[in-house]
Design a protein around this motif. Structure first.
Motif, PDB file in Angstrom:
ATOM      1  N   THR A  13       8.692  12.648   1.806  1.00  0.00           N
ATOM      2  CA  THR A  13       8.606  11.822   0.597  1.00  0.00           C
ATOM      3  C   THR A  13       9.809  12.049  -0.318  1.00  0.00           C
ATOM      4  O   THR A  13      10.451  11.103  -0.795  1.00  0.00           O
ATOM      5  CB  THR A  13       7.318  12.161  -0.183  1.00  0.00           C
ATOM      6  OG1 THR A  13       6.207  12.038   0.706  1.00  0.00           O
ATOM      7  CG2 THR A  13       7.147  11.246  -1.373  1.00  0.00           C
ATOM      8  N   THR A  15       3.642   4.895   5.412  1.00  0.00           N
ATOM      9  CA  THR A  15       4.323   5.310   4.176  1.00  0.00           C
ATOM     10  C   THR A  15       5.798   5.593   4.478  1.00  0.00           C
ATOM     11  O   THR A  15       6.189   5.801   5.640  1.00  0.00           O
ATOM     12  CB  THR A  15       3.709   6.589   3.603  1.00  0.00           C
ATOM     13  OG1 THR A  15       3.890   7.632   4.566  1.00  0.00           O
ATOM     14  CG2 THR A  15       2.228   6.411   3.298  1.00  0.00           C
ATOM     15  N   GLU A  16       6.547   5.619   3.428  1.00  0.00           N
ATOM     16  CA  GLU A  16       7.976   5.909   3.598  1.00  0.00           C
ATOM     17  C   GLU A  16       8.179   7.310   4.194  1.00  0.00           C
ATOM     18  O   GLU A  16       9.069   7.535   4.997  1.00  0.00           O
ATOM     19  CB  GLU A  16       8.680   5.820   2.253  1.00  0.00           C
ATOM     20  CG  GLU A  16      10.181   5.798   2.391  1.00  0.00           C
ATOM     21  CD  GLU A  16      10.817   4.737   1.534  1.00  0.00           C
ATOM     22  OE1 GLU A  16      11.761   4.102   1.997  1.00  0.00           O
ATOM     23  OE2 GLU A  16      10.339   4.555   0.402  1.00  0.00           O
TER      24      GLU A  16
END
Lengths: 163, 245
Positions: A143, B5-6
């Motif tokens: 992330t 998700t990224e």
């Protein structure tokens, strides 16, 4: 651990990383050499990957400490002469200088942790090794790295546009 | 399943193990495949941009410099942790005072074995021997200063020399180094030619603007209370220490 072999394998990637991180050639050489000295002083043993991770982590902390006492003031856009073995046309040299300035500006615009993560990732380290160096959970690296990459490329793109 | 998700996209790109569900989703989802391709392209762009920053570095010279630093530290530190500049003076001073007081008190007692021991020995100092070399006293200079800036310049400092910097109370600047070193001073400036270490530099804590230059290079400066380093110091909890490369 053989001094010459270890030095020849590890120094160049280390000093390049330090240079990318600090933006300063003298700092990069000082810190990379200091990390190598500590490696041999402490008698660090292990696999090649382990030794490299130890060196990069030590260098990261040395640079972090140095700039912490300077109030986190990174030296901006220090222009160094391009050293190349190939003859380069003036246009190519100019383009290279501009590209370097853009990349430097993009790195300097990033928070320190993002910058360290990005540079470690592009020096070939695993997410776990990055997490260990920048003190975040390994599960957070993806992330945070995604954010760092977007930040870097967006500043890089903006820096390439005419003012 | 919603889109990846990224974080998962990057983990897939970078070869980090992900859930089997995520891999399966990627096979079926054009949006996520596009996102992965974009992440791969971004990776190429970033690698290229970072490569532009790289310069040539002289590995052979660096190898020699590191070998010299290692040799210098082995000589200076004797292989162990170096003691701080302050601790030995205090520790030795207290030990000497205690010894003098104890010996004096015991020798004053009639019939004391200490008194007999002293009377049986020559009062001449023992000649230096290979096992007990004569102590090497550092030489130095102290200079009073009223206000800043205060500049200390050390020249011809040999590689591997340890330089300890102390911020001390009072209004004087001082430099100590191995015998043979020479010193001079002018208004707010002290210059020293150093033949060996360890070197100790004392700056007055009350002066805000000070700087230390070693072999033409600024190692430390202080302005408005902030310490700035032009050269990486050792991390020493008791002070600031540099090892000259």
């Amino acid at each position: 651990m053989d001094f010459n072999t270890t030095f020849d394998e590890e120094y160049l990637p280390l000093v390049r990383y330090c240079h990318r991180l600090s933006g300063d050639r003298d700092t990069a050489e000082d810190v990379a050499q200091e990390a190598m000295v500590r490696l041999f002083e402490h008698g660090v043993e292990g696999s090649s990957a382990g030794v490299r991770a130890w060196l990069f982590k030590t260098a990261t902390h040395l640079i972090r400490d140095r700039y912490r006492v300077e109030g986190n003031r990174m030296r901006l856009l220090r222009e160094n002469p391009v050293m190349t073995t190939d003859p380069e046309t003036p246009d190519a040299a100019l383009e290279r200088t501009e590209n370097r300035a853009r990349a430097r500006r993009a790195l300097d615009a990033m928070p320190a942790r993002d910058r360290e993560m990005l540079l470690m990732r592009y020096s070939g380290f695993s997410y776990r090794e990055i997490a260990d160096t920048v003190d975040v959970a390994a599960t957070s690296v993806g992330t945070l790295l995604a954010r760092a990459e977007h930040r870097f490329t967006s500043v890089l793109a903006a820096a390439g546009e005419p003012a | 399943m919603s889109h990846l998700t990224e974080r998962t996209i990057l983990e897939l790109r970078d070869g980090v193990p992900v859930d089997a569900d995520a891999s399966a989703h990627l096979d079926e989802c054009a949006v996520c495949r596009t996102a992965l391709e974009e992440a791969e392209a971004r990776s190429v762009d970033i690698a290229s941009a970072l490569t532009d920053l790289d310069e040539g570095f002289d590995v052979a010279s660096a190898r020699e410099a590191v070998a010299a630093r290692l040799a210098g530290r082995a000589t200076t530190a004797g292989g162990g942790r170096r003691p701080s500049a302050r601790a030995p003076f205090w520790t030795l001073g207290r030990a000497a005072t205690f010894l003098l007081l104890t010996t004096g008190a015991l020798s004053a007692l009639p019939g004391s074995p200490v008194r007999d021991f002293i009377s049986s020995r020559s009062l001449d100092p023992p000649a230096p021997s290979a096992l007990m070399p004569a102590p090497i006293e550092p030489v130095g200079m102290r200079m009073s200063v009223q206000d800043g800036p205060v500049i200390v310049e050390l020249d011809q400092v040999p590689p591997g020399t340890s330089i300890e910097v102390l911020l001390v109370p009072g209004s004087s600047v001082a430099v100590r180094a191995a015998p043979g070193s020479s010193f001079s001073s002018a208004q707010g400036r002290m210059q020293a030619t150093i033949v060996g270490g360890p070197v100790t530099v004392e700056f007055p804590d009350a002066i805000d603007e000070v700087s230390l230059t070693v072999n033409g290079r600024t190692y430390l400066s202080r302005k408005d209370g902030n310490l700035l380093f032009g050269f990486a110091p050792e991390q020493d909890p008791e002070g600031i220490r540099f090892i000259v490369p």
